[in-house]
Enzyme design. Structure first.
Site, PDB file in Angstrom:
ATOM      1  N   LEU A 248       0.916  -1.213   0.137  1.00  0.00           N
ATOM      2  CA  LEU A 248      -0.091   0.009  -0.065  1.00  0.00           C
ATOM      3  C   LEU A 248       0.864   1.284   0.162  1.00  0.00           C
ATOM      4  CD1 LEU A 248      -2.809   1.487   0.113  1.00  0.00           C
ATOM      5  CD2 LEU A 248      -2.676   1.260   2.782  1.00  0.00           C
ATOM      6  N   TYR A 249       1.943   1.195   0.486  1.00  0.00           N
ATOM      7  CA  TYR A 249       2.987   2.418   0.836  1.00  0.00           C
ATOM      8  C   TYR A 249       3.271   2.625  -0.669  1.00  0.00           C
ATOM      9  CZ  TYR A 249       7.446   4.659   0.831  1.00  0.00           C
ATOM     10  OH  TYR A 249       8.333   5.756   0.888  1.00  0.00           O
ATOM     11  N   ALA A 250       3.692   1.672  -1.321  1.00  0.00           N
ATOM     12  CA  ALA A 250       4.116   1.878  -2.745  1.00  0.00           C
ATOM     13  C   ALA A 250       3.048   2.437  -3.774  1.00  0.00           C
ATOM     14  CB  ALA A 250       4.490   0.488  -3.539  1.00  0.00           C
ATOM     15  N   THR A 252       0.737   4.282  -2.716  1.00  0.00           N
ATOM     16  CA  THR A 252       0.343   5.504  -2.361  1.00  0.00           C
ATOM     17  C   THR A 252       1.349   6.549  -2.968  1.00  0.00           C
ATOM     18  OG1 THR A 252       1.640   5.626  -0.200  1.00  0.00           O
ATOM     19  CG2 THR A 252      -0.813   5.214  -0.261  1.00  0.00           C
ATOM     20  N   LYS A 253       2.688   6.207  -3.233  1.00  0.00           N
ATOM     21  CA  LYS A 253       3.575   6.785  -3.908  1.00  0.00           C
ATOM     22  C   LYS A 253       3.461   7.008  -5.237  1.00  0.00           C
ATOM     23  CE  LYS A 253       6.353   8.208  -0.449  1.00  0.00           C
ATOM     24  NZ  LYS A 253       6.220   9.947  -0.332  1.00  0.00           N
TER      25      LYS A 253
END
Length: 437
Positions: A248-250, A252-253
């Site tokens: 999810l971090y990826a 959002t980026k």
């Protein structure tokens, strides 16, 4: 504390294009003769998704329900004395200097970038929420360090549009270095809302204020090597696909890069995205492997060594903080002016994205070997399979574009960088009882 902080004072300071993909709907228009049952089913599913998103998403002025996210209402700012501090910190002290708002200024990269800008005579104002994703005392120590150099950090949330507008009213910033974000791949499985709140909503909040500022600032912001996700082509190039996020971090980026394209296209904002590759060094983040490996080795605890399928090597393109800082400053220095005014685009604006890595991937096992030599302690290794939590097996940066257009050239190998980190760590946490070899 002065001894602990002296290490940072020695730091040296010194067009990729996005393509909009065609909508899938252009080739798959709804057929009016579809059954009522099918239409009702999908309408129900859509309604459920909207309700889930509504109830899970943090509100614009969140109540203090999540202890890791402080309410916007908890911050105190404003008044003549406060404005005087803001202006003083942001005052340019060199002939050709720039005035920079650094978000996430009490973070790892933010602290180093802010100090480097201030040293060369630029005006710098910090903004940070000081949330407790990791020990806030480390962020407070970084804040104290920056205060010694003349950098004032405003305590506030990047989603507080009233505060952001006030900052731009007090100071006509020429540039923004946007580093505020919810970091970490694994934490996204515990608190996904914080990533949407910081990395997507926070970026939009900032861009909304920047688009209406007059003059509009040029913006450099931190994306991530994580956008390459499940891409198996190495080394990773800015031209490679980034539509397969592994976390999810990826995601959002990646969303941030698309949002940047939109604001550049509609409002004429000059935007440069920097894809950082595993940044490490003094004053680093405690959630990073090199950091907690050091802590646990010294405490005699076992450390997890992950391996890929069929005992495959897990490797990272470790990039020392000094090299990242040089890339950040070069991106600011080569950023062209935004072309909008009062929220209206006047002409095409610069849009870029660069890899900032060391272009020399190192197996995690070698990272541990180096730490063992520096700490003079044998690590207790616990070999484990790489979990399905968003981590990828390897990262490897192609930095030719940054070399060509930014003059970016990393110079610190992992052995040298870790030696500097260990020296800082022992001084900060252990009173310097053990010296790095």
């Amino acid at each position: 504390m002065s001894k602990q902080m002296s290490h940072l004072d020695n730091i040296s300071s010194t067009s990729g294009k996005f393509k909009m993909e065609k909508s899938a709907y252009s080739h798959n228009r709804p057929r009016w003769h579809s059954s009522i049952a099918k239409l009702s089913f999908w309408s129900f599913i859509f309604l459920v998704v909207i309700l889930i998103f509504f109830f899970r998403s943090p509100p614009s002025n969140p109540l203090p329900q999540d202890p890791s996210r402080r309410s916007l209402r908890n911050y105190n700012w404003g008044g003549p004395a406060w404005e005087k501090q803001v202006r003083s910190s942001a005052r340019v002290r060199s002939g050709n200097g720039i005035s920079v708002l650094v978000t996430g200024a009490a973070g790892f990269v933010g602290t180093h970038v802010s100090a480097a800008l201030k040293r060369r005579g630029d005006g710098v104002l910090g903004l940070d929420s000081f949330n407790d994703y990791y020990d806030p005392s480390l962020k407070r120590a970084r804040q104290a360090l920056l205060e010694r150099t003349g950098v004032f950090i405003v305590e506030g949330d990047i989603n507080d549009s009233v505060l952001l507008k006030k900052l731009f009213e007090v100071v006509p910033f020429t540039h923004v270095m946007h580093l505020a974000a919810q970091a970490g791949v694994r934490y996204a499985m515990e608190n996904p809302g914080s990533y949407v709140h910081s990395n997507i909503a926070g970026l939009v909040s900032l861009l909304e204020v920047c688009k209406s500022a007059n003059p509009q600032p040029a913006i450099v912001w931190a994306s991530s090597s994580s956008v390459y996700g499940l891409n198996s082509k190495v080394p990773f190039s800015e031209r490679d696909r980034t539509d397969q996020p592994a976390s999810l971090y990826a995601a959002t980026k990646k969303a941030g890069e698309e949002i940047a394209h939109t604001y550049n296209h509609i409002y004429g904002l000059s935007l440069t995205g920097l894809r950082f590759f595993t940044v490490y060094g003094p004053w680093g983040r405690p959630d990073m492997a090199y950091f907690f490996f050091t802590r646990d080795i010294l405490k005699g605890k076992s450390i997890p060594i992950f391996e890929g399928a069929n005992h495959g090597t897990v490797a990272r393109d470790f990039t020392y903080i000094d090299d990242i800082v040089k890339g950040c400053l070069a991106a600011l220095d080569t950023a062209e002016k935004s072309t909008g005014s009062g929220g209206k685009k006047r002409g095409p604006a610069q849009l870029r994205v660069y890899n900032l890595g060391n272009t020399s991937p190192v197996p995690v096992t070698e990272l541990v070997n180096i730490l063992e030599r520096l700490l003079k302690v044998k690590a207790k290794r616990n070999i484990m399979k790489l979990p399905r939590n968003g981590d990828v097996q390897f990262t490897h940066a192609n930095i030719s574009l940054a070399q060509r257009e930014l003059g970016y050239k990393p110079t610190t190998d992992l052995q040298t960088g870790l030696k500097k980190f260990v020296r800082w760590y022992l001084g900060y946490y252990s009173g310097g009882k053990t010296a790095a070899g």
